[in-house]
Design a protein around this motif. Structure first.
Motif, PDB file in Angstrom:
ATOM      1  N   GLU A  72       0.721   7.256   8.704  1.00 12.76           N
ATOM      2  CA  GLU A  72       0.948   8.220   7.949  1.00 12.76           C
ATOM      3  C   GLU A  72      -0.122   8.701   7.108  1.00 12.76           C
ATOM      4  O   GLU A  72      -0.365   9.903   6.737  1.00 12.76           O
ATOM      5  CB  GLU A  72       1.895   7.738   6.675  1.00 12.76           C
ATOM      6  CG  GLU A  72       2.861   8.765   5.904  1.00 12.76           C
ATOM      7  CD  GLU A  72       2.890  10.092   6.431  1.00 12.76           C
ATOM      8  OE1 GLU A  72       2.931  11.192   5.562  1.00 12.76           O
ATOM      9  OE2 GLU A  72       3.537  10.236   7.392  1.00 12.76           O
ATOM     10  N   ALA A  73      -1.034   7.616   6.591  1.00 13.78           N
ATOM     11  CA  ALA A  73      -2.131   7.976   5.691  1.00 13.78           C
ATOM     12  C   ALA A  73      -3.235   8.606   6.525  1.00 13.78           C
ATOM     13  O   ALA A  73      -3.772   9.677   6.102  1.00 13.78           O
ATOM     14  CB  ALA A  73      -2.817   6.382   5.349  1.00 13.78           C
TER      15      ALA A  73
ATOM     16  N   ALA B 229      -5.450  14.359   7.745  1.00 10.76           N
ATOM     17  CA  ALA B 229      -5.478  15.632   8.554  1.00 10.76           C
ATOM     18  C   ALA B 229      -4.856  16.765   7.741  1.00 10.76           C
ATOM     19  O   ALA B 229      -5.629  17.848   7.673  1.00 10.76           O
ATOM     20  CB  ALA B 229      -4.460  15.288   9.737  1.00 10.76           C
ATOM     21  N   GLU B 230      -3.975  16.601   6.876  1.00 11.92           N
ATOM     22  CA  GLU B 230      -3.662  17.739   6.101  1.00 11.92           C
ATOM     23  C   GLU B 230      -4.502  17.903   4.966  1.00 11.92           C
ATOM     24  O   GLU B 230      -4.729  19.316   4.763  1.00 11.92           O
ATOM     25  CB  GLU B 230      -2.217  17.408   5.489  1.00 11.92           C
ATOM     26  CG  GLU B 230      -1.043  17.179   6.383  1.00 11.92           C
ATOM     27  CD  GLU B 230       0.129  16.796   5.806  1.00 11.92           C
ATOM     28  OE1 GLU B 230       1.319  17.294   6.227  1.00 11.92           O
ATOM     29  OE2 GLU B 230       0.211  15.847   4.636  1.00 11.92           O
ATOM     30  N   ALA B 231      -5.311  16.980   4.585  1.00 11.07           N
ATOM     31  CA  ALA B 231      -6.143  17.120   3.424  1.00 11.07           C
ATOM     32  C   ALA B 231      -7.491  18.089   4.094  1.00 11.07           C
ATOM     33  O   ALA B 231      -8.166  18.803   3.428  1.00 11.07           O
ATOM     34  CB  ALA B 231      -6.569  15.839   3.033  1.00 11.07           C
TER      35      ALA B 231
ATOM     36  N   GLU C 144      -7.046  12.618  -2.397  1.00 16.26           N
ATOM     37  CA  GLU C 144      -5.832  12.201  -1.864  1.00 16.26           C
ATOM     38  C   GLU C 144      -5.970  11.537  -0.418  1.00 16.26           C
ATOM     39  O   GLU C 144      -5.341  10.624   0.007  1.00 16.26           O
ATOM     40  CB  GLU C 144      -4.713  12.665  -2.306  1.00 16.26           C
ATOM     41  CG  GLU C 144      -3.459  11.960  -2.340  1.00 16.26           C
ATOM     42  CD  GLU C 144      -3.014  10.842  -3.263  1.00 16.26           C
ATOM     43  OE1 GLU C 144      -1.866  10.396  -3.104  1.00 16.26           O
ATOM     44  OE2 GLU C 144      -3.919  10.654  -4.204  1.00 16.26           O
ATOM     45  N   GLY C 145      -6.500  12.447   0.552  1.00 25.20           N
ATOM     46  CA  GLY C 145      -6.601  12.212   1.692  1.00 25.20           C
ATOM     47  C   GLY C 145      -7.341  11.054   2.290  1.00 25.20           C
ATOM     48  O   GLY C 145      -7.132  10.641   3.460  1.00 25.20           O
TER      49      GLY C 145
ATOM     50  N   CYS D 235       1.071  -1.440   0.070  1.00 26.64           N
ATOM     51  CA  CYS D 235      -0.010   0.069  -0.146  1.00 26.64           C
ATOM     52  C   CYS D 235       0.822   1.384  -0.052  1.00 26.64           C
ATOM     53  O   CYS D 235       2.100   1.444   0.192  1.00 26.64           O
ATOM     54  CB  CYS D 235      -0.881  -0.114   1.241  1.00 26.64           C
ATOM     55  SG  CYS D 235      -0.213  -0.108   2.870  1.00 26.64           S
ATOM     56  N   LYS D 236       0.254   2.444  -0.325  1.00 29.14           N
ATOM     57  CA  LYS D 236       0.965   3.754  -0.376  1.00 29.14           C
ATOM     58  C   LYS D 236       1.663   4.275   0.702  1.00 29.14           C
ATOM     59  O   LYS D 236       2.802   4.488   0.841  1.00 29.14           O
ATOM     60  CB  LYS D 236       0.125   4.753  -0.910  1.00 29.14           C
ATOM     61  CG  LYS D 236       0.718   6.130  -1.520  1.00 29.14           C
ATOM     62  CD  LYS D 236      -0.176   6.968  -2.208  1.00 29.14           C
ATOM     63  CE  LYS D 236       0.535   8.174  -2.850  1.00 29.14           C
ATOM     64  NZ  LYS D 236      -0.594   9.056  -3.765  1.00 29.14           N
ATOM     65  N   TRP D 237       1.047   4.039   1.865  1.00 28.68           N
ATOM     66  CA  TRP D 237       1.591   4.586   3.359  1.00 28.68           C
ATOM     67  C   TRP D 237       1.193   3.720   4.317  1.00 28.68           C
ATOM     68  O   TRP D 237       0.028   2.688   4.344  1.00 28.68           O
ATOM     69  CB  TRP D 237       1.158   5.987   3.585  1.00 28.68           C
ATOM     70  CG  TRP D 237       1.547   7.043   2.573  1.00 28.68           C
ATOM     71  CD1 TRP D 237       2.624   7.419   2.261  1.00 28.68           C
ATOM     72  CD2 TRP D 237       0.271   7.807   1.867  1.00 28.68           C
ATOM     73  NE1 TRP D 237       2.526   8.331   1.323  1.00 28.68           N
ATOM     74  CE2 TRP D 237       1.344   8.681   1.313  1.00 28.68           C
ATOM     75  CE3 TRP D 237      -1.114   8.206   2.105  1.00 28.68           C
ATOM     76  CZ2 TRP D 237       0.539   9.657   0.514  1.00 28.68           C
ATOM     77  CZ3 TRP D 237      -1.552   8.978   1.174  1.00 28.68           C
ATOM     78  CH2 TRP D 237      -0.741   9.935   0.353  1.00 28.68           C
TER      79      TRP D 237
END
Length: 252
Positions: free
Chosen positions: A96-97, A102-104, A172-173, A90-92
């Motif tokens: 981290e995902a 949270a950033e998104a 993406e989030g 998986c990507k993260w």
């Protein structure tokens, strides 16, 4: 002494607990219908992060109490999924995902890591879950993870409803929810097998059902605390201060 349930009856009773899963909480119902404000979404994400970071700690406690290497070899995958590992496809990793989520939604990454917004009620509930895993037998703690029986539905509901209602969130989030769809289905098969194998007498089966209810209570209580603070606008110390003066982690 009551007669033990058959394996099929016992599994059915475990699945019946889904009626108390937090997908039915009024806060989640509001979230899926697009009624949550940006602040409510952000504070849910910030508070839920404390639960996310505690999951591998809980799983490490299960491993520490388990002397069966076959179980440990399979259960350790949960820690790798959340903490991240080069072997993952998986990507993260999950933590981290979640930070990307949270950033998104517009949160400051470091403030989330620092647990700036974690409410006392959320911290108490999550800590109770981790402490249970530490002191319980590994089979009991594994049983408490069976809320994963109902998790794919809740992740899919977020993937279905968030893009339609909360277009301000970068898609993406939502990677965490996509990743957990398959991971939760895989994990629950192992946890369910352990529970059906270990809890065989009627008394043990009743204990397992109570343990699962305990975990459902934990998840429901998280949303109760968030609802009180950000839906009903009664955060801790309301009327005394509008600052988040409540305590942070004590064991750093």
């Amino acid at each position: 002494m009551s007669k033990a349930m058959s394996r099929e009856e016992f599994q059915h009773k475990l699945l019946e607990k889904g009626q108390y899963y937090h997908i039915h909480h009024p806060f989640h119902q509001a979230m899926y219908s697009g009624k949550c404000t940006k602040t409510q979404i952000r504070m849910w994400v910030a508070n839920r992060f404390y639960y996310q970071t505690s999951i591998p700690v809980k799983d490490a406690a299960i491993l520490a109490n388990c002397r069966d290497p076959d179980i440990r070899r399979e259960w350790v995958q949960r820690i790798l999924d959340h903490d991240g590992h080069k072997s993952l496809d998986c990507k993260w990793g999950g933590i981290e995902a979640w930070l990307r989520l949270a950033e998104a939604v517009g949160l400051d990454r470091q403030e989330v890591i620092d647990e700036k917004w974690v409410l006392p009620g959320v911290r108490f509930a999550v800590d109770a879950y981790v402490n249970f895993a530490r002191r319980a037998t590994w089979q009991e703690a594994a049983c408490s993870s069976l809320t994963e029986l109902f998790a794919p539905e809740i992740h899919q509901s977020r993937l279905d409803s968030w893009p339609a209602h909360y277009g301000w969130i970068d898609p993406e989030g939502l990677t965490y929810f996509r990743q957990r769809l398959s991971q939760a289905r895989r994990d629950v098969q192992h946890g369910l097998f352990i529970t059906l194998q270990h809890f065989k007498t009627f008394e043990q089966q009743e204990q397992a059902l109570n343990i699962l209810q305990f975990k459902l209570d934990i998840l429901w209580s998280l949303l109760d605390a968030i609802s009180m603070a950000y839906e009903f606008e009664r955060p801790p110390y309301v009327g005394i201060t509008d600052q988040p003066v409540w305590h942070h982690a004590l064991d750093r």
